[in-house]
Enzyme design. Sequence first.
Site, PDB file in Angstrom:
ATOM      1  N   HIS A 156      92.514  37.703  92.486  1.00 15.16           N
ATOM      2  CA  HIS A 156      93.336  36.584  91.988  1.00 15.16           C
ATOM      3  C   HIS A 156      94.818  36.973  91.959  1.00 15.16           C
ATOM      4  O   HIS A 156      95.584  36.441  91.154  1.00 15.16           O
ATOM      5  CB  HIS A 156      92.901  36.136  90.595  1.00 15.16           C
ATOM      6  N   SER A 285     120.087  37.259 107.138  1.00 17.42           N
ATOM      7  CA  SER A 285     120.434  35.889 106.775  1.00 17.42           C
ATOM      8  C   SER A 285     121.837  35.604 107.272  1.00 17.42           C
ATOM      9  O   SER A 285     122.706  36.476 107.235  1.00 17.42           O
ATOM     10  CB  SER A 285     120.362  35.727 105.263  1.00 17.42           C
ATOM     11  N   LYS A 291     120.477  40.157 102.622  1.00 22.32           N
ATOM     12  CA  LYS A 291     119.080  39.811 102.919  1.00 22.32           C
ATOM     13  C   LYS A 291     118.497  40.577 104.099  1.00 22.32           C
ATOM     14  O   LYS A 291     119.135  40.807 105.101  1.00 22.32           O
ATOM     15  CB  LYS A 291     118.962  38.305 103.245  1.00 22.32           C
ATOM     16  N   GLU A 298     106.365  36.093 108.690  1.00 19.81           N
ATOM     17  CA  GLU A 298     106.256  34.652 108.397  1.00 19.81           C
ATOM     18  C   GLU A 298     105.861  33.875 109.651  1.00 19.81           C
ATOM     19  O   GLU A 298     105.068  32.931 109.593  1.00 19.81           O
ATOM     20  CB  GLU A 298     107.571  34.135 107.832  1.00 19.81           C
TER      21      GLU A 298
END
Length: 467
Positions: A156, A285, A291, A298
């Site tokens: 979980h 970024s 970043k 992704e």
Amino acid sequence: MSKLWGGRFARETDVLVHEFNASLPFDRRLVAEDIRGSMAWARALVGTEVLTAAEAETIVAGLAQVQVEFENGTFVFDEGDEDIHTAVERRLTEMMGEVGGKLHTGRSRNDQVATDFRLWVMGAIDHLQDSLTDLQNALTESAAANLNLPMPGYTHLQHAQPVTWGHWILSHFWPLVRDRERLAQVRERTAVLPLGSGALAGTAYPVDREWLARELGFTAALSTNEVAVSQNSLDAVSDRDFAADFLYAAAMIGLHLSRLAEQLVLFSSAEFGFVRLDDGYSTGSSLMPQKKNPDTLELTRGKAGRLVGHLTGLLTTLKGLPSSYDKDLQEDKEPVFDAFDTLRLTLPIMAGLIRTLTLRPERMAAQLEPGLLATDLADYLVKRGVPFRQAHHLVGRVVQVAEQKGVNLTELAVAELQTVSGVFGEDVTAVFHIAASLSNRNVTGGTSVEALASQLAAARLAVAREP
Ligand code: ARG
């Protein structure tokens, strides 16, 4: 625009209809398979007396020349070419004259395209098997390097019990073993020869289909080298189960990679910080200078959606079709090509990302909090005769006591533990070690040093074994 089937037509095809009907923009990828299939067909026709051996060899030589034109980029498409099959045959006839026009005897584009496409899928599977094997090697290398490095395990997404890096990364290895098995099974089902089925009713020329199957590598079971020939011509020209099977196998690979990617996105976040992605496998970024984004992961996660989409798309195309060929079937190729292209890139990228990953053991250690040992505390009571249900309840109370005092489970004095149960003794502190928890799980698939060593050995064996 002249068409190979133009005989009965008085008027030319509408320009938009030609574009709509044509599959050349994508099926040109089948050129090598189309030429291989045609060479075999020409030789098979010799046995039927449609072609003399010399004519067949002239055709084969002509096809080889067409192949060369494709390879060196000099092949010129005609505006009337509607697919790769018509383009190759048109060019062959241009070069050879009348004898070229004999090649299509007894054959239809229906059994031709089914043959070409199966051959292509077999090649694609071989390529993906190699990429999967390489990714599996990257995963076992990473496991071997930090087999016993402790880290928190989750259910979980909450702290559950201690595991190790080797254990965790191998949890993403075994799904790929199943993927390789699945692809091998798809390959077997794909390697069944449709050629000789004609348009729908079988060819009227007595070609040796078994010979054709062997010549083209349609040996369903590679191990037995037995040839496989379709048994019903109506089914053979419309059977696209192999394409759907391939897309299912591809979707499963995508899904497995997506799950690995998702977990690495989490692990590389500031909050977890268990791993650092190499600069070569992350991006920046345009606005925020600090970043470092896991775009690669992704995209891997995102592309799983596209793979699942291809599978559902093809299944939907197939579901209402009567047996034998319908033009809907032309929609089978783009999803399969795209699924292959997607995985052809994703698999080696994931392997590179794993090989360049930096682990941060100190960040993992910081999360190895004593709560992960609560089950071990219950096991302590069980070993002293307390039924597990009761032990579970008692440790729950210990957790409560610790929470009320604002301390960790392991910081409670033995006397405090004894207020919950008299069974706790001085030796209970031996339980409070991550290493003890890991080594207690000494079963196949568990976390002990020996169990992990044999898991790694089993994994290496599985990579080496042909699926
Ligand atoms: N381009 C077609 C396809 O991919 C080839 C088969 C055409 N057959 C036909 N009967 N029009 O399906």
